[in-house]
Design a protein around this motif. Structure first.
Motif, short mmCIF file in Angstrom:
data_model
loop_
_atom_site.label_atom_id
_atom_site.label_comp_id
_atom_site.label_asym_id
_atom_site.label_seq_id
_atom_site.Cartn_x
_atom_site.Cartn_y
_atom_site.Cartn_z
N TYR A 80 4.02 -12.53 -25.12
CA TYR A 80 3.49 -12.87 -23.81
C TYR A 80 2.22 -13.73 -23.93
CZ TYR A 80 6.71 -9.32 -22.06
OH TYR A 80 7.84 -8.60 -21.75
N ARG A 136 8.48 -3.90 -25.32
CA ARG A 136 7.74 -5.08 -24.91
C ARG A 136 6.27 -4.77 -24.65
NH1 ARG A 136 9.64 -9.09 -26.83
NH2 ARG A 136 8.75 -10.44 -25.21
N LEU A 167 0.46 -5.49 -24.54
CA LEU A 167 1.73 -6.17 -24.32
C LEU A 167 2.15 -6.89 -25.59
CD1 LEU A 167 1.44 -7.69 -20.71
CD2 LEU A 167 2.66 -5.65 -21.44
N LEU A 186 8.51 -1.40 -19.80
CA LEU A 186 8.22 -2.36 -20.87
C LEU A 186 7.94 -1.64 -22.19
CD1 LEU A 186 5.99 -4.99 -18.99
CD2 LEU A 186 8.39 -5.22 -19.64
#
Length: 235
Positions: A176, A161, A172, A156
């Protein structure tokens, strides 16, 4: 010995509990998803898809559940509602298997009710954690059958991400949080140090609609992240 298979539909469970069928159906699908039910052979998981005709003569979907799945579902309901469903199940078993004596029924009812009640606190804690505190990254990955949580997080990061802060914490992407998959934590939050240095917790929605829904895809991404352009393992 019981010889005939007994099942219960989500429609009947709705009638016994006084809940709207759409809500019981949604609860059942969520339980099935959480135990890995969205796979190739639903019949082996204790349920089957079916339809029923409502008062307006229109067909709607329902699920037919076996004993194990029925009791798993009602673990999330309050004691009175659970008692209604378990009692009805005992009646069905008696009809299907006349040798199921009245005294045995009473004893079994009490035993099953005790077992369901005993399971309820753990279920409630699981739900509470998902709705309030949230799951740690590794805990959520374990529940979602993600094979390598740390490697997935690295993937990620490589995809933009997620990112590492200058303090070494992991964040994150804001998307999200916008989608309701995570709750962000401040670096000063004492939970962060016990959370692997991650500045987020996974919500119940994040567990079911993100990690579990994409577990296979994520495990594949991690597997291919460990090979070169010719498909050879990177050491």
């Amino acid at each position: 010995m019981l010889t005939n298979t007994v099942t219960m539909t989500t429609v009947e469970i709705a009638e016994l509990t006084g809940k709207a069928h759409k809500n019981v159906l949604a609860d059942a699908r969520k339980v099935i998803e959480m135990i890995g039910g969205l796979k190739s052979q639903p019949s082996s998981l204790g349920y089957s898809e079916a339809t029923y005709t409502n008062k307006q003569n229109k067909e709607h979907p329902m699920l037919v559940l076996d004993k194990h799945l029925t009791f798993t579902l009602i673990t999330g309901y309050d004691t009175g509602l659970r008692h209604n469903v378990v009692g009805r199940w005992i009646e069905l078993e008696q009809v299907a298997n006349p040798a199921f004596a009245a005294q045995a029924i009473t004893e079994t009812l009490n035993e099953l009710q005790a077992r369901v009640n005993a399971m309820a606190p753990a279920y409630d804690e699981h739900v509470r954690k998902g709705r309030t505190v949230g799951y740690s990254w590794r805990e959520a990955c374990r529940l979602a059958d993600i094979d390598h949580p740390d490697k997935l997080l690295a993937v990620l990061v490589s995809l933009g991400r997620a990112r590492k802060t200058t303090q070494g914490h992991t964040q994150l992407h804001p998307d999200y949080e916008r989608d309701g998959f995570i709750k962000t934590l401040k670096p000063s939050n004492l939970v962060v140090s016990k959370n692997g240095g991650h500045l987020f917790k996974i919500t119940s929605k994040g567990l079911t609609e993100w990690l579990k829904a994409k577990a296979e895809e994520m495990n594949t991404a991690v597997a291919f992240a460990g090979v070169d352009r010719w498909g050879r393992p990177i050491k």
